[in-house]
Design an enzyme around this catalytic site. Structure first.
Site, PDB file in Angstrom:
ATOM      1  CB  SER A  52      35.189  72.196  -0.213  1.00  0.00           C
ATOM      2  OG  SER A  52      35.349  73.166  -1.242  1.00  0.00           O
ATOM      3  CD  GLU A  71      45.178  72.243  -1.149  1.00  0.00           C
ATOM      4  OE1 GLU A  71      44.460  72.418  -0.171  1.00  0.00           O
ATOM      5  OE2 GLU A  71      45.793  73.149  -1.709  1.00  0.00           O
ATOM      6  N   GLY A 115      37.868  75.877  -2.635  1.00  0.00           N
ATOM      7  CA  GLY A 115      37.054  77.085  -2.500  1.00  0.00           C
ATOM      8  C   GLY A 115      35.754  77.015  -3.286  1.00  0.00           C
ATOM      9  CE  LYS A 121      42.656  79.340   0.175  1.00  0.00           C
ATOM     10  NZ  LYS A 121      41.902  78.902  -0.965  1.00  0.00           N
ATOM     11  CG  ASN A 127      46.232  78.417   2.643  1.00  0.00           C
ATOM     12  OD1 ASN A 127      46.796  79.478   2.927  1.00  0.00           O
ATOM     13  ND2 ASN A 127      46.038  78.027   1.392  1.00  0.00           N
ATOM     14  CG  HIS A 144      47.711  76.816  -2.487  1.00  0.00           C
ATOM     15  ND1 HIS A 144      46.751  77.350  -3.319  1.00  0.00           N
ATOM     16  CD2 HIS A 144      47.042  76.249  -1.448  1.00  0.00           C
ATOM     17  CE1 HIS A 144      45.557  77.126  -2.796  1.00  0.00           C
ATOM     18  NE2 HIS A 144      45.703  76.457  -1.659  1.00  0.00           N
ATOM     19  CD  GLU A 173      43.973  79.854  -3.751  1.00  0.00           C
ATOM     20  OE1 GLU A 173      44.652  80.456  -2.886  1.00  0.00           O
ATOM     21  OE2 GLU A 173      42.875  79.316  -3.502  1.00  0.00           O
TER      22      GLU A 173
HETATM   23  C1  PEP Z   1      43.182  75.624   0.172  1.00  0.00           C
HETATM   24  O1  PEP Z   1      43.247  76.790  -0.123  1.00  0.00           O
HETATM   25  O2  PEP Z   1      44.221  74.995   0.353  1.00  0.00           O
HETATM   26  C2  PEP Z   1      41.865  75.016   0.298  1.00  0.00           C
HETATM   27  C3  PEP Z   1      41.778  73.731   0.384  1.00  0.00           C
HETATM   28  O3  PEP Z   1      40.769  75.878   0.324  1.00  0.00           O
HETATM   29  P1  PEP Z   1      39.254  75.480   0.705  1.00  0.00           P
HETATM   30  O4  PEP Z   1      39.303  74.678   1.969  1.00  0.00           O
HETATM   31  O5  PEP Z   1      38.560  76.789   0.869  1.00  0.00           O
HETATM   32  O6  PEP Z   1      38.720  74.673  -0.445  1.00  0.00           O
END
Ligand code: PEP
Length: 274
Positions: A226, A180, A186, A18, A16, A106, A108
């Site tokens: 992460s 998630e 993040g 973003k 992803n 997602h 976000e």
């Molecule tokens: C994501 O944005 O879906 C995500 C899991 O980000 P990160 O791997 O940076 O935690």
């Protein structure tokens, strides 16, 4: 639970991006990833699937320079096929570009852009109707987990977003789920493999009650939060963790391909044991 990985589901490793990468940076990444994938043909595209999810501006380029066997997903879409929705992009437009699938819900988008489960339900159905593979993202906040509500929150998200999806479309559409936990995205904080496995098993039970047990066995449930090359192997070895949705560590081909390599390793280990 057997503790074994199911051969009914591939491992899916998704990048992803973003809101990152100009077109020139996107092209360099896609070419480098393509070269890496060419060098690792065994199992790629069959037992381990690679997804790249660029921002809208690089989608067409990503389709044109799609690495071998990789799928290209958008990061969002509207549910209507056209209309007076300034700033939005429709499933028909994504299909017209040759996009394979779409991330939906997602965290976000939920937290910053008011994405609601009810609209997500319409998006999941629209994606399936237009031949786009939906990847539905779910997950609880830290507050919800600490309050003991993690399962309830995730069950509600799944039931509301998937309740209108035809049972047949649940598998034929290529639906996948990304769990998630918001507190792990993040932040550098990863759910322990045990905690993630427990939630993935719970998600599979919930999918069984929404669809059927047979269908739930075929829907990949990815973990996101992460993930990096150093923790990917242990996470992907869990019986109900069928892949990873990766943000930060997916921005460089070296680290993203390290996670794909962990998936290939897990698959070859479980095939050797079978
Ligand atoms: C994501 O944005 O879906 C995500 C899991 O980000 P990160 O791997 O940076 O935690």
């Amino acid at each position: 639970m057997s503790g074994q990985k199911s051969s009914l589901r591939p491992i899916v490793v998704a990048a992803n991006w973003k809101m990152h990468k100009l077109r020139s940076e996107a092209l360099e990444y896609l070419e480098d990833l393509g070269t890496w994938m060419d060098d690792h043909p065994e199992g790629l595209g069959t037992r381990v699937e690679v997804v790249v999810s660029p921002p809208f501006t690089s989608l067409e380029l990503a389709v044109e320079h799609r690495p071998p066997n990789a799928r290209i997903y958008a990061q969002n879409m509207h549910f209507a096929d056209q209309g007076a929705f300034t700033g939005e992009v429709s499933p028909a437009m994504l299909r017209d570009l040759g996009v394979d699938g779409v991330l939906l819900g997602h965290s976000e988008r939920r937290a910053q852009f008011n994405e609601h489960d009810a609209a997500l339900g319409e998006k999941v159905v629209a994606a399936a109707e237009f031949g786009l593979r939906p990847m539905l993202c779910v997950g609880e906040t830290l507050e919800e987990r600490q309050g003991g509500h993690a399962e309830e929150v995730v069950r509600d998200q799944l039931e509301t977003a998937l309740g209108d999806l035809d049972v047949i479309k649940a598998t034929s559409s290529g639906l996948s789920i990304a769990y998630e936990p918001v507190w792990a995205i993040g932040t550098g904080e990863t759910a322990t493999p045990q905690l993630a496995q427990e939630m993935h098993a719970f998600i599979r039970d919930t999918l069984s009650s929404i669809f059927t047990a047979e269908i739930a066995e075929r829907i990949p449930v990815l973990y996101g939060g992460s993930v990096k090359p150093e923790n990917a192997h242990e996470l992907l070895s869990q019986p109900d963790i069928d892949g990873a949705l990766v943000g930060g560590a997916a921005l460089e081909v070296d680290s993203f391909s390290g996670i794909v390599a962990a998936g290939l390793d897990v698959v070859s280990g479980s095939e050797a044991r079978a």
